[in-house]
Design a protein around this motif. Structure first.
Motif, PDB file in Angstrom:
ATOM      1  N   PRO A 157       3.754  41.660  42.077  1.00 40.28           N
ATOM      2  CA  PRO A 157       5.048  41.601  42.771  1.00 40.28           C
ATOM      3  C   PRO A 157       5.109  40.532  43.860  1.00 40.28           C
ATOM      4  CG  PRO A 157       4.440  43.875  42.388  1.00 40.28           C
ATOM      5  CD  PRO A 157       3.250  43.049  41.984  1.00 40.28           C
ATOM      6  N   ALA A 158       4.029  40.385  44.630  1.00 40.15           N
ATOM      7  CA  ALA A 158       4.024  39.385  45.693  1.00 40.15           C
ATOM      8  C   ALA A 158       4.034  37.978  45.110  1.00 40.15           C
ATOM      9  CB  ALA A 158       2.807  39.574  46.591  1.00 40.15           C
ATOM     10  N   GLU A 159       3.247  37.746  44.062  1.00 34.37           N
ATOM     11  CA  GLU A 159       3.236  36.433  43.418  1.00 34.37           C
ATOM     12  C   GLU A 159       4.615  36.091  42.866  1.00 34.37           C
ATOM     13  OE1 GLU A 159      -1.448  36.741  41.964  1.00 34.37           O
ATOM     14  OE2 GLU A 159       0.192  36.904  40.505  1.00 34.37           O
ATOM     15  N   PHE A 160       5.278  37.086  42.299  1.00 33.79           N
ATOM     16  CA  PHE A 160       6.608  36.849  41.734  1.00 33.79           C
ATOM     17  C   PHE A 160       7.582  36.415  42.830  1.00 33.79           C
ATOM     18  CE2 PHE A 160      10.885  38.079  40.508  1.00 33.79           C
ATOM     19  CZ  PHE A 160      10.965  37.594  39.211  1.00 33.79           C
ATOM     20  N   GLN A 161       7.568  37.095  43.969  1.00 35.69           N
ATOM     21  CA  GLN A 161       8.491  36.756  45.055  1.00 35.69           C
ATOM     22  C   GLN A 161       8.208  35.359  45.608  1.00 35.69           C
ATOM     23  OE1 GLN A 161      11.160  38.412  45.881  1.00 35.69           O
ATOM     24  NE2 GLN A 161      10.702  40.047  44.412  1.00 35.69           N
ATOM     25  N   ILE A 162       6.942  34.981  45.669  1.00 39.16           N
ATOM     26  CA  ILE A 162       6.588  33.637  46.133  1.00 39.16           C
ATOM     27  C   ILE A 162       7.113  32.586  45.167  1.00 39.16           C
ATOM     28  CG2 ILE A 162       4.648  32.056  46.489  1.00 39.16           C
ATOM     29  CD1 ILE A 162       3.108  34.486  47.629  1.00 39.16           C
ATOM     30  N   LEU A 163       6.900  32.801  43.866  1.00 37.28           N
ATOM     31  CA  LEU A 163       7.402  31.858  42.869  1.00 37.28           C
ATOM     32  C   LEU A 163       8.929  31.792  42.884  1.00 37.28           C
ATOM     33  CD1 LEU A 163       5.257  32.161  39.611  1.00 37.28           C
ATOM     34  CD2 LEU A 163       5.376  30.260  41.235  1.00 37.28           C
ATOM     35  N   LEU A 164       9.563  32.933  43.075  1.00 36.03           N
ATOM     36  CA  LEU A 164      11.027  32.980  43.115  1.00 36.03           C
ATOM     37  C   LEU A 164      11.554  32.077  44.226  1.00 36.03           C
ATOM     38  CD1 LEU A 164      13.540  34.368  41.857  1.00 36.03           C
ATOM     39  CD2 LEU A 164      13.302  36.130  43.617  1.00 36.03           C
ATOM     40  N   ALA A 165      10.912  32.134  45.388  1.00 39.37           N
ATOM     41  CA  ALA A 165      11.330  31.281  46.513  1.00 39.37           C
ATOM     42  C   ALA A 165      11.058  29.814  46.215  1.00 39.37           C
ATOM     43  CB  ALA A 165      10.602  31.707  47.785  1.00 39.37           C
ATOM     44  N   LEU A 166       9.875  29.500  45.705  1.00 34.00           N
ATOM     45  CA  LEU A 166       9.493  28.109  45.477  1.00 34.00           C
ATOM     46  C   LEU A 166      10.316  27.462  44.369  1.00 34.00           C
ATOM     47  CD1 LEU A 166       5.610  28.497  45.733  1.00 34.00           C
ATOM     48  CD2 LEU A 166       7.113  27.437  47.416  1.00 34.00           C
ATOM     49  N   VAL A 167      10.527  28.194  43.277  1.00 31.69           N
ATOM     50  CA  VAL A 167      11.292  27.640  42.158  1.00 31.69           C
ATOM     51  C   VAL A 167      12.767  27.498  42.533  1.00 31.69           C
ATOM     52  CG1 VAL A 167      12.031  28.052  39.767  1.00 31.69           C
ATOM     53  CG2 VAL A 167       9.664  28.455  40.426  1.00 31.69           C
ATOM     54  N   GLY A 168      13.252  28.387  43.390  1.00 30.71           N
ATOM     55  CA  GLY A 168      14.640  28.307  43.823  1.00 30.71           C
ATOM     56  C   GLY A 168      14.932  27.084  44.669  1.00 30.71           C
ATOM     57  N   GLU A 169      13.908  26.551  45.333  1.00 29.44           N
ATOM     58  CA  GLU A 169      14.097  25.370  46.183  1.00 29.44           C
ATOM     59  C   GLU A 169      12.945  24.394  45.985  1.00 29.44           C
ATOM     60  OE1 GLU A 169      15.738  26.066  50.206  1.00 29.44           O
ATOM     61  OE2 GLU A 169      15.381  28.187  49.756  1.00 29.44           O
ATOM     62  N   PRO A 170      12.884  23.736  44.811  1.00 30.03           N
ATOM     63  CA  PRO A 170      11.791  22.786  44.563  1.00 30.03           C
ATOM     64  C   PRO A 170      11.772  21.674  45.596  1.00 30.03           C
ATOM     65  CG  PRO A 170      13.525  22.575  42.910  1.00 30.03           C
ATOM     66  CD  PRO A 170      13.822  23.819  43.684  1.00 30.03           C
ATOM     67  N   GLU A 171      10.569  21.277  45.978  1.00 29.12           N
ATOM     68  CA  GLU A 171      10.301  20.222  46.968  1.00 29.12           C
ATOM     69  C   GLU A 171      10.499  20.683  48.405  1.00 29.12           C
ATOM     70  OE1 GLU A 171       8.756  17.663  46.082  1.00 29.12           O
ATOM     71  OE2 GLU A 171       9.126  17.684  43.919  1.00 29.12           O
ATOM     72  N   ARG A 172      11.052  21.888  48.614  1.00 36.34           N
ATOM     73  CA  ARG A 172      11.126  22.387  49.989  1.00 36.34           C
ATOM     74  C   ARG A 172       9.755  22.897  50.399  1.00 36.34           C
ATOM     75  NH1 ARG A 172      14.197  27.823  52.405  1.00 36.34           N
ATOM     76  NH2 ARG A 172      12.937  27.892  54.299  1.00 36.34           N
ATOM     77  N   VAL A 173       9.353  22.557  51.608  1.00 37.47           N
ATOM     78  CA  VAL A 173       8.077  23.035  52.135  1.00 37.47           C
ATOM     79  C   VAL A 173       8.296  24.365  52.836  1.00 37.47           C
ATOM     80  CG1 VAL A 173       6.137  22.541  53.651  1.00 37.47           C
ATOM     81  CG2 VAL A 173       7.261  20.667  52.421  1.00 37.47           C
ATOM     82  N   PHE A 174       7.595  25.396  52.368  1.00 36.13           N
ATOM     83  CA  PHE A 174       7.644  26.728  52.975  1.00 36.13           C
ATOM     84  C   PHE A 174       6.395  26.940  53.820  1.00 36.13           C
ATOM     85  CE2 PHE A 174      10.505  27.223  49.445  1.00 36.13           C
ATOM     86  CZ  PHE A 174      11.412  28.196  49.819  1.00 36.13           C
ATOM     87  N   THR A 175       6.585  27.456  55.017  1.00 44.45           N
ATOM     88  CA  THR A 175       5.423  27.844  55.816  1.00 44.45           C
ATOM     89  C   THR A 175       4.851  29.143  55.264  1.00 44.45           C
ATOM     90  OG1 THR A 175       6.691  29.173  57.377  1.00 44.45           O
ATOM     91  CG2 THR A 175       6.497  26.809  57.846  1.00 44.45           C
ATOM     92  N   ARG A 176       3.631  29.450  55.657  1.00 41.52           N
ATOM     93  CA  ARG A 176       3.025  30.720  55.235  1.00 41.52           C
ATOM     94  C   ARG A 176       3.857  31.903  55.733  1.00 41.52           C
ATOM     95  NH1 ARG A 176      -1.134  27.259  56.311  1.00 41.52           N
ATOM     96  NH2 ARG A 176      -2.753  27.064  54.692  1.00 41.52           N
ATOM     97  N   ARG A 177       4.382  31.777  56.951  1.00 36.63           N
ATOM     98  CA  ARG A 177       5.190  32.871  57.500  1.00 36.63           C
ATOM     99  C   ARG A 177       6.447  33.096  56.658  1.00 36.63           C
ATOM    100  NH1 ARG A 177       5.531  35.525  62.293  1.00 36.63           N
ATOM    101  NH2 ARG A 177       3.899  34.196  63.161  1.00 36.63           N
ATOM    102  N   GLN A 178       7.081  32.028  56.234  1.00 31.41           N
ATOM    103  CA  GLN A 178       8.282  32.160  55.403  1.00 31.41           C
ATOM    104  C   GLN A 178       7.960  32.799  54.059  1.00 31.41           C
ATOM    105  OE1 GLN A 178       9.416  28.037  55.561  1.00 31.41           O
ATOM    106  NE2 GLN A 178      11.061  28.417  57.035  1.00 31.41           N
ATOM    107  N   LEU A 179       6.847  32.410  53.453  1.00 31.26           N
ATOM    108  CA  LEU A 179       6.461  33.009  52.177  1.00 31.26           C
ATOM    109  C   LEU A 179       6.057  34.466  52.362  1.00 31.26           C
ATOM    110  CD1 LEU A 179       4.474  30.066  50.550  1.00 31.26           C
ATOM    111  CD2 LEU A 179       6.759  30.887  49.952  1.00 31.26           C
ATOM    112  N   LEU A 180       5.463  34.767  53.505  1.00 28.40           N
ATOM    113  CA  LEU A 180       5.126  36.159  53.789  1.00 28.40           C
ATOM    114  C   LEU A 180       6.389  37.003  53.891  1.00 28.40           C
ATOM    115  CD1 LEU A 180       2.943  38.263  54.491  1.00 28.40           C
ATOM    116  CD2 LEU A 180       3.182  37.575  56.881  1.00 28.40           C
ATOM    117  N   GLN A 181       7.424  36.460  54.506  1.00 30.20           N
ATOM    118  CA  GLN A 181       8.699  37.175  54.594  1.00 30.20           C
ATOM    119  C   GLN A 181       9.289  37.417  53.211  1.00 30.20           C
ATOM    120  OE1 GLN A 181      10.789  34.486  57.159  1.00 30.20           O
ATOM    121  NE2 GLN A 181      10.009  35.398  59.048  1.00 30.20           N
TER     122      GLN A 181
END
Length: 231
Positions: A157-181
């Motif tokens: 589930p956590a991996e899925f949410q991380i991929l969902l965020a990254l794929v939704g905004e390709p090339e955007r840099v996410f901080t660890r805190r943002q991915l944790l959220q």
């Protein structure tokens, strides 16, 4: 009612607040910060709703709304700090479905979004939870499925949410805190450092050579991004 919402807002703090509020409501969100990116992303992803700031750089919200309305029927909720009646009427004339003036409360914004979605019937129809695609990855929020170059990938589930965020905004840099959220609710015991472990595990699943990643890239001193572009 779960929908994919495109947020076009040049104020990064406001955009992040809207994105987090949408996620808390069970929606998915993609964020852009200028008019040309709003048009390109809307055409590429086909969102269920566009939350559109009026004062966008590159192309203002009026012109973005007019272009979207020429090309389709995606609902548009316009946001602005301008309260003059002429501005409100112009926004509606350009095709906006609703209009909110700043400042506003997140609860009021979510209530307006629910109303617009119900009115258009978008979230309940076939366009709800569209498959997000970028860099050879496809993430399907409705089916909770991930594919890499067409091959199914099993994710936690956590991996899925991380991929969902990254794929939704390709090339955007996410901080660890943002991915944790992003993993909140699926990985409550996680810490920012645990994001590194999730990324390492994801690389084993979606990279040809996890030691030399081409998709999930580290931005040293900041966090992670998905590289590779749409498709």
């Amino acid at each position: 009612m779960c929908a994919h919402v495109l947020v076009a807002e040049d104020d990064a703090m406001q955009a992040e607040l809207i994105r987090r509020t949408l996620l808390a409501e069970g929606h998915t969100a993609t964020v852009v910060h200028d008019g040309p990116a709003a048009l390109d992303t809307a055409r590429r992803l086909g969102p269920d709703l566009v939350v559109l700031d009026l004062m966008l750089p590159g192309l203002d919200g009026f012109e973005v709304c007019r272009a979207l309305r020429r090309e389709g029927d995606v609902p548009v909720l316009m946001l602005t700090a301008r309260t003059a009646e002429d501005d409100v009427l112009l926004g509606l004339d350009r095709g906006a479905d609703d209009y909110m003036t700043k400042p506003y409360s997140p609860r009021e914004l979510m209530a307006r979004i629910r109303t617009v979605l119900r009115r258009g019937g978008r979230a309940a129809g076939r366009r709800a939870d569209p498959v997000l695609r970028a860099a050879g990855l496809a993430v399907d929020p409705a089916r909770h499925e991930v594919r890499c170059d067409g091959v199914p990938v099993e994710c936690t589930p956590a991996e899925f949410q991380i991929l969902l965020a990254l794929v939704g905004e390709p090339e955007r840099v996410f901080t660890r805190r943002q991915l944790l959220q992003c993993t909140s609710g699926s990985d409550r015991a996680s810490t920012e450092r645990a994001i590194d472990v999730h990324i390492m595990n994801l690389r084993k699943k979606v990279e040809t050579d996890p030691r030399r990643p081409a998709r999930l890239l580290t931005v040293f001193g900041v966090g992670y991004k998905l590289s590779g572009g749409p498709g």
